[in-house]
Write a protein that holds these residues in place. Sequence first.
Motif, short mmCIF file in Angstrom:
data_model
loop_
_atom_site.label_atom_id
_atom_site.label_comp_id
_atom_site.label_asym_id
_atom_site.label_seq_id
_atom_site.Cartn_x
_atom_site.Cartn_y
_atom_site.Cartn_z
N UNK A 1 -6.90 -3.71 16.67
CA UNK A 1 -5.79 -3.63 15.72
C UNK A 1 -6.05 -2.57 14.66
N UNK A 2 -7.31 -2.35 14.36
CA UNK A 2 -7.66 -1.28 13.42
C UNK A 2 -7.21 0.06 13.99
N UNK A 3 -7.52 0.29 15.28
CA UNK A 3 -7.15 1.56 15.91
C UNK A 3 -5.62 1.65 16.05
N UNK A 4 -4.96 0.55 16.38
CA UNK A 4 -3.49 0.56 16.50
C UNK A 4 -2.84 0.94 15.18
N UNK A 5 -3.33 0.38 14.09
CA UNK A 5 -2.77 0.68 12.78
C UNK A 5 -3.02 2.14 12.40
N UNK A 6 -4.17 2.66 12.76
CA UNK A 6 -4.48 4.06 12.47
C UNK A 6 -3.51 4.98 13.22
N UNK A 7 -3.17 4.63 14.46
CA UNK A 7 -2.21 5.42 15.22
C UNK A 7 -0.81 5.31 14.63
N UNK A 8 -0.45 4.11 14.20
CA UNK A 8 0.91 3.89 13.71
C UNK A 8 1.13 4.49 12.33
N UNK A 9 0.13 4.36 11.45
CA UNK A 9 0.28 4.79 10.06
C UNK A 9 -0.17 6.23 9.86
N UNK A 10 -1.19 6.63 10.58
CA UNK A 10 -1.73 7.98 10.42
C UNK A 10 -0.81 9.05 10.97
N UNK B 1 0.84 -1.20 0.00
CA UNK B 1 0.00 0.00 0.00
C UNK B 1 0.88 1.25 0.00
N UNK B 2 0.68 2.15 -0.94
CA UNK B 2 1.51 3.35 -1.05
C UNK B 2 1.18 4.36 0.04
N UNK B 3 2.09 5.31 0.25
CA UNK B 3 1.88 6.32 1.28
C UNK B 3 0.65 7.18 0.99
N UNK B 4 0.50 7.52 -0.28
CA UNK B 4 -0.66 8.34 -0.64
C UNK B 4 -1.96 7.59 -0.39
N UNK B 5 -1.97 6.31 -0.73
CA UNK B 5 -3.16 5.50 -0.51
C UNK B 5 -3.44 5.33 0.99
N UNK B 6 -2.39 5.20 1.77
CA UNK B 6 -2.55 5.06 3.22
C UNK B 6 -3.20 6.31 3.82
N UNK B 7 -2.78 7.48 3.33
CA UNK B 7 -3.38 8.71 3.83
C UNK B 7 -4.87 8.79 3.47
N UNK B 8 -5.21 8.34 2.27
CA UNK B 8 -6.61 8.32 1.87
C UNK B 8 -7.43 7.38 2.76
N UNK B 9 -6.87 6.20 3.03
CA UNK B 9 -7.58 5.22 3.86
C UNK B 9 -7.74 5.73 5.29
N UNK B 10 -6.70 6.42 5.81
CA UNK B 10 -6.78 6.97 7.17
C UNK B 10 -7.87 8.03 7.26
N UNK B 11 -7.97 8.86 6.22
CA UNK B 11 -9.03 9.87 6.19
C UNK B 11 -10.41 9.23 6.14
N UNK B 12 -10.50 8.12 5.45
CA UNK B 12 -11.77 7.40 5.36
C UNK B 12 -12.10 6.67 6.66
N UNK B 13 -11.08 6.18 7.34
CA UNK B 13 -11.28 5.38 8.55
C UNK B 13 -11.59 6.24 9.77
N UNK B 14 -10.96 7.42 9.87
CA UNK B 14 -11.13 8.25 11.06
C UNK B 14 -12.58 8.64 11.33
N UNK B 15 -13.32 9.16 10.36
CA UNK B 15 -14.74 9.49 10.64
C UNK B 15 -15.56 8.27 11.02
#
Length: 591
Positions: free
Chosen positions: A126-135, A95-109
Amino acid sequence: MLYTGGRNNDAAPLETVDADPLEVEKLLNRFDEKGKKRQISDETDSNEKPDWKKVKADRKELKVKHKVNSAGSTEKYELGVRAKKIWEELRERKCTKARKQELCKELLPLVRGKVKMLIDAHDTVRVIETLLAVGGEEHRTPIFEEIKDSLVSMSKRKYSRHFVVKILKYGNKDQKKFAIKSLKGQVVKLMSHKIACEVVELAYNDYANASQRSMMVQEFYGPQFRLFHEEDIKCLDDVLKKYPEKKEIILKDLHRALQPIITKGVFTNTMVHTLIRDFLIHSSTGDRTAIIESLRENLVPIIHTRDGARVAMLCLWHGTGKDRKVIIKSLRTHMVKTAKEEHGHMVLLAAFDCVDDTVFLKKVVLAELFEEIDELVGSDYGLRVLRYLVAPRSPTFFHPCILSVLAQGDGNEHSLKDTNIRQRELQEYSSMHILRLLMSNITDWAVNPNWTLFIGAAVKTLDSRERDSIFYKLAEMLGEPYTAGTGHTLEVGHTNKMLTYIIKCDPERDQAGKATLCSIILKVVKEEEIVGWVASNRGCFLLANMIETGLDGVSLNLKKLLAPNKEKLGNFDFKGAEVLLKHLECSEEQK
């Protein structure tokens, strides 16, 4: 009509029972030709095939119901499904960095406002852990603000504790500071909790600064320090120096705080090791004995840390004979691993110093160590254990800091045997194993600077038939044809020093009726080779040292052999020739 009754002729007459033929047929059809029970329903015929699509659909529906029940509500289940679908893509490496940022924006709300509902399940946390680590910061901050008041309770739960760990790891400076500050007043309780203690340990070791560590440690000293943190107090020594009149109360509070932790077996954390070590140093004999009895069977997991090893050493020094045996028995099958550890090997050295029952040490400790002696040789700390058996408390092999630590156990009340006798008994058992090891490697190790000091010390203190074999092998190495500048054994500086040291110890061996290196050299090395050594500076010094031993059959024979070469020695300008020539001239004057 069914008949019932016994098979014996003398039994009662058979009775008849009326039965419905349809019921009988139904009963018989329950089993197939092989005697296996058939699945027959009242509504369908036994030969009718089931509708597998309907069966699978029913099972899938039942599985979903179970998951909904497990989640607690349909809303939580559906939220988890949607969040995990995003998470599956977010956690992939490709998963690319740009795609990760898009997914984080989608996941946060999706998870905002519902984090507390998600962090107690093994999958959604683990979903929340990944959001903290990647976001980024914009993703972490709203999540942290949502649950920051529940960090202590979350630390106690099996899955939500991972969220607290991620805050400590990925949070910003203020978030980490808040997380550690939230532990204030709760450290003692959390350290006795099997789950929360790991969070506190991580915060203490990896993320807390000196002031925060001091705050966490002070809570064990009593209610006063739990409420009011004092900056100038770093350890128990500082507290007792500042409040000497409260020593008894402080130690009592510390004991009360440590006892539940030890009882529950959650004392594998470094902060607890430090506290136990300080308590054992300052406590009364009675309290110290109680702690030692609680710890003596459970020291293996803690001796890999510096303070944990000190705790084990203090238990050995101040424990009774029974305590010491229990501690050492608990190390069975772990002796070699312990000997190879940076801090664990100190525990074995302390045992060699204080345990009077050397027969027990030989059977339990030394026997296991020598079974895998090659592994000890391959480790710097394992080699220290062998060196301590050969030359205990020797400044040649051990740094003054190590010797000062070991000296703390001297004069303890439970060690009654003389130190020299204890050391000699251990050396008698070790002699054969260590000398045999040296003998099998002497050709290489005699010219290795890492081993020459050890070889010299070993042949001085250890006595076995293998020592004579070592002397013969060294003499054979010296007996090889000598030519200046060819790397002969005689010209290797550290090897020459080792030989000189061994030769200087020959008079002691001669008085004890043992073989000496000097006499073996004269027996093995050809006379023309010995005479050829006078052309070498180191060779001359070695010959001079052999003459200085004054041994019968060595000094006189060497002087006679070298006397015709005095003129040749006078032509050399190196110091060794001058010293050897003086020895030869002195012998003539005495005549």
